[in-house]
Design a protein around this motif. Structure first.
Motif, mmCIF file in Angstrom:
data_model
loop_
_atom_site.group_PDB
_atom_site.id
_atom_site.type_symbol
_atom_site.label_atom_id
_atom_site.label_comp_id
_atom_site.label_asym_id
_atom_site.label_seq_id
_atom_site.Cartn_x
_atom_site.Cartn_y
_atom_site.Cartn_z
ATOM 1 N N SER A 185 -2.074 1.333 -2.241
ATOM 2 C CA SER A 185 -1.646 2.307 -1.239
ATOM 3 C C SER A 185 -0.821 1.599 -0.164
ATOM 4 C CB SER A 185 -2.853 2.989 -0.610
ATOM 5 O OG SER A 185 -3.615 2.051 0.129
ATOM 6 N N LEU B 128 6.993 0.050 -2.766
ATOM 7 C CA LEU B 128 6.566 1.450 -2.859
ATOM 8 C C LEU B 128 7.739 2.404 -2.619
ATOM 9 C CD1 LEU B 128 3.131 1.219 -1.025
ATOM 10 C CD2 LEU B 128 3.559 1.258 -3.501
ATOM 11 N N ASP C 101 -1.228 1.394 2.891
ATOM 12 C CA ASP C 101 -2.023 0.748 3.937
ATOM 13 C C ASP C 101 -2.942 -0.349 3.393
ATOM 14 O OD1 ASP C 101 -3.724 2.449 2.597
ATOM 15 O OD2 ASP C 101 -4.630 3.301 4.395
ATOM 16 N N ARG D 195 1.206 4.931 -10.827
ATOM 17 C CA ARG D 195 0.352 5.560 -9.827
ATOM 18 C C ARG D 195 0.391 4.731 -8.555
ATOM 19 N NH1 ARG D 195 -3.328 9.133 -9.287
ATOM 20 N NH2 ARG D 195 -3.596 9.505 -11.515
ATOM 21 N N ILE D 196 0.644 5.409 -7.443
ATOM 22 C CA ILE D 196 0.498 4.781 -6.131
ATOM 23 C C ILE D 196 -0.837 5.284 -5.599
ATOM 24 C CG2 ILE D 196 1.391 4.552 -3.791
ATOM 25 C CD1 ILE D 196 4.198 5.104 -4.938
ATOM 26 N N MET D 197 -1.751 4.373 -5.406
ATOM 27 C CA MET D 197 -3.090 4.766 -4.981
ATOM 28 C C MET D 197 -3.030 5.598 -3.700
ATOM 29 S SD MET D 197 -5.165 1.295 -5.964
ATOM 30 C CE MET D 197 -6.741 1.944 -5.460
ATOM 31 N N GLY D 198 -3.727 6.702 -3.728
ATOM 32 C CA GLY D 198 -3.781 7.585 -2.576
ATOM 33 C C GLY D 198 -2.631 8.562 -2.475
ATOM 34 N N GLU D 199 -1.650 8.463 -3.379
ATOM 35 C CA GLU D 199 -0.469 9.334 -3.310
ATOM 36 C C GLU D 199 -0.269 10.180 -4.548
ATOM 37 O OE1 GLU D 199 3.248 7.642 -2.118
ATOM 38 O OE2 GLU D 199 2.299 6.441 -0.559
#
Length: 93
Positions: free
Chosen positions: A72, A48, A74, A4-8
């Motif tokens: 994420s 990422l 950012d 999991r990529i946070m926010g994606e």
């Protein structure tokens, strides 16, 4: 493995890619230890990007348990410090 990529969202990634990702994880840890903000940003983006390139995106409505959670794009150096254990972001690295 599910990443999991946070926010994606999530991607399915073959375990065979872990060695390559571990190299980037080691670089990220070293940059964090030295407070190298620009290096940290660059390496996080590289990590990422590799996950996105090597992984197969899962549908947005899929709720698979994640084996690995990455920050994420950012995320700040401080954000990632909070996420890290002694092993870094990639297990077994």
């Amino acid at each position: 493995m599910i990443v999991r990529i946070m926010g994606e969202g999530q991607v399915r990634l073959a375990d065979s890619h872990l060695t390559q990702l571990n190299k980037l994880d080691d670089e990220l840890l070293a940059e964090m230890e030295h407070g190298d903000g620009p290096g940290f940003r660059r390496t996080l983006q590289d990590l990422l990007t590799k996950v996105r390139e090597m992984g197969e995106p899962l549908p947005d409505d899929s709720l698979e348990p994640s084996d690995l959670i990455l920050p994420s794009p950012d995320a700040t150096l401080e954000d990632v410090r909070e996420m890290l254990s002694d092993d870094g972001l990639i297990p077994g690295g």
